[in-house]
Scaffold this motif. Structure first.
Motif, mmCIF file in Angstrom:
data_model
loop_
_atom_site.group_PDB
_atom_site.id
_atom_site.type_symbol
_atom_site.label_atom_id
_atom_site.label_comp_id
_atom_site.label_asym_id
_atom_site.label_seq_id
_atom_site.Cartn_x
_atom_site.Cartn_y
_atom_site.Cartn_z
ATOM 1 N N ASP A 24 0.858 -1.184 0.000
ATOM 2 C CA ASP A 24 0.000 0.000 0.000
ATOM 3 C C ASP A 24 0.895 1.235 0.000
ATOM 4 N N PRO A 25 0.631 2.233 -0.852
ATOM 5 C CA PRO A 25 1.498 3.415 -0.910
ATOM 6 C C PRO A 25 1.471 4.250 0.368
ATOM 7 N N HIS A 26 0.446 4.092 1.209
ATOM 8 C CA HIS A 26 0.347 4.892 2.432
ATOM 9 C C HIS A 26 1.081 4.277 3.617
ATOM 10 N N ASP A 27 0.951 2.956 3.798
ATOM 11 C CA ASP A 27 1.575 2.348 4.981
ATOM 12 C C ASP A 27 2.552 1.222 4.649
ATOM 13 N N GLY A 28 2.678 0.853 3.375
ATOM 14 C CA GLY A 28 3.630 -0.168 2.964
ATOM 15 C C GLY A 28 3.182 -1.596 3.236
ATOM 16 N N ALA A 29 1.996 -1.787 3.806
ATOM 17 C CA ALA A 29 1.521 -3.131 4.143
ATOM 18 C C ALA A 29 0.851 -3.781 2.931
ATOM 19 N N CYS A 30 0.722 -5.096 2.995
ATOM 20 C CA CYS A 30 0.077 -5.836 1.917
ATOM 21 C C CYS A 30 -0.712 -7.003 2.513
ATOM 22 N N ARG A 31 -1.213 -7.879 1.668
ATOM 23 C CA ARG A 31 -1.973 -9.043 2.127
ATOM 24 C C ARG A 31 -1.737 -10.188 1.165
ATOM 25 N N LEU A 32 -2.192 -11.380 1.539
ATOM 26 C CA LEU A 32 -2.072 -12.533 0.661
ATOM 27 C C LEU A 32 -3.023 -12.385 -0.524
ATOM 28 N N VAL A 33 -2.576 -12.779 -1.702
ATOM 29 C CA VAL A 33 -3.410 -12.713 -2.898
ATOM 30 C C VAL A 33 -4.564 -13.706 -2.755
ATOM 31 N N GLY A 34 -5.793 -13.213 -2.942
ATOM 32 C CA GLY A 34 -6.974 -14.058 -2.959
ATOM 33 C C GLY A 34 -7.554 -14.430 -1.613
ATOM 34 N N LEU A 35 -6.889 -14.076 -0.519
ATOM 35 C CA LEU A 35 -7.363 -14.442 0.808
ATOM 36 C C LEU A 35 -7.634 -13.199 1.644
ATOM 37 N N ASP A 36 -8.608 -13.321 2.545
ATOM 38 C CA ASP A 36 -8.922 -12.247 3.474
ATOM 39 C C ASP A 36 -8.691 -12.731 4.897
ATOM 40 N N PRO A 46 -7.586 -5.323 9.409
ATOM 41 C CA PRO A 46 -7.136 -4.405 8.354
ATOM 42 C C PRO A 46 -7.019 -5.150 7.024
ATOM 43 N N ASN A 47 -7.363 -4.476 5.933
ATOM 44 C CA ASN A 47 -7.269 -5.094 4.614
ATOM 45 C C ASN A 47 -5.828 -5.520 4.327
ATOM 46 N N ASN A 48 -4.901 -4.622 4.555
ATOM 47 C CA ASN A 48 -3.481 -4.914 4.368
ATOM 48 C C ASN A 48 -2.862 -5.129 5.747
ATOM 49 N N TRP A 49 -2.668 -6.385 6.109
ATOM 50 C CA TRP A 49 -2.272 -6.742 7.473
ATOM 51 C C TRP A 49 -0.844 -7.248 7.591
ATOM 52 N N MET A 50 -0.124 -7.345 6.494
ATOM 53 C CA MET A 50 1.249 -7.846 6.509
ATOM 54 C C MET A 50 2.211 -6.682 6.255
ATOM 55 N N ALA A 51 3.020 -6.355 7.245
ATOM 56 C CA ALA A 51 3.983 -5.260 7.092
ATOM 57 C C ALA A 51 5.394 -5.828 6.962
ATOM 58 N N PRO A 109 9.630 -13.567 7.128
ATOM 59 C CA PRO A 109 10.049 -12.475 6.244
ATOM 60 C C PRO A 109 11.401 -12.756 5.597
ATOM 61 N N VAL A 110 11.534 -12.296 4.378
ATOM 62 C CA VAL A 110 12.789 -12.388 3.636
ATOM 63 C C VAL A 110 13.341 -10.975 3.548
ATOM 64 N N PRO A 111 14.618 -10.769 3.878
ATOM 65 C CA PRO A 111 15.168 -9.418 3.792
ATOM 66 C C PRO A 111 15.267 -8.958 2.332
ATOM 67 N N CYS A 112 14.316 -8.164 1.922
ATOM 68 C CA CYS A 112 14.235 -7.610 0.559
ATOM 69 C C CYS A 112 13.699 -6.193 0.658
ATOM 70 N N PRO A 113 13.892 -5.388 -0.380
ATOM 71 C CA PRO A 113 13.301 -4.044 -0.372
ATOM 72 C C PRO A 113 11.766 -4.083 -0.375
ATOM 73 N N GLU A 114 11.174 -5.072 -1.060
ATOM 74 C CA GLU A 114 9.717 -5.250 -1.106
ATOM 75 C C GLU A 114 9.331 -6.265 -0.032
ATOM 76 N N PRO A 115 8.163 -6.113 0.604
ATOM 77 C CA PRO A 115 7.731 -7.111 1.574
ATOM 78 C C PRO A 115 7.601 -8.493 0.917
ATOM 79 N N THR A 116 8.319 -9.468 1.465
ATOM 80 C CA THR A 116 8.346 -10.828 0.915
ATOM 81 C C THR A 116 8.392 -11.809 2.074
#
Length: 124
Positions: A24-36, A46-51, A109-116
């Motif tokens: 997310d451009p506001h908080d950088g969090a994301c979520r699993l594709v296809g799952l809630d 929260p919709n995007n619960w993975m930081a 978590p994997v140390p990457c620039p993008e959350p992985t």
């Protein structure tokens, strides 16, 4: 190098890299594709619960897959759902993974620039 090998052995079986939404451009969090994530007591998760850097644990409690960790409130039960159902499989970069209800899984978590995150079946 020897310490890294030991840490990898104790981590469990790596099943793949989790497919997540773009941060997310506001908080950088994301979520699993296809799952809630839904909260059992009626509160909204929260919709995007993975930081970036968060670690999660996934267990089946007889009803569905509960997820704990990161910024999810520890005193609430959070469940993964697909289209309102608790029967889920998880998309990785190579395939859908059917989860074993007797196993425990981790999102590491994997140390990457993008959350992985790695999907890992934890060792007993």
């Amino acid at each position: 190098m020897k310490g890294e090998t030991k840490a990898m052995e104790s981590m469990g079986d790596v099943l793949g890299i989790l497919e997540t939404t773009r941060p997310d451009p506001h908080d950088g969090a994301c979520r699993l594709v296809g799952l809630d994530v839904v909260v059992a007591d009626g509160y909204l998760a929260p919709n995007n619960w993975m930081a970036l850097g968060d670690q999660f644990e996934l267990r089946h409690d007889g009803t569905g897959w509960t997820v704990n960790g990161g910024h999810l409130a520890a005193h609430r039960v959070h469940r993964l759902t697909f289209d309102g159902r608790y029967d889920v499989s998880i998309l990785t970069s190579h395939r859908y993974v059917e989860l074993d209800t007797s196993a425990t899984y981790k999102f590491l978590p994997v140390p990457c620039p993008e959350p992985t995150w790695l999907l890992v079946q934890a060792t007993s």
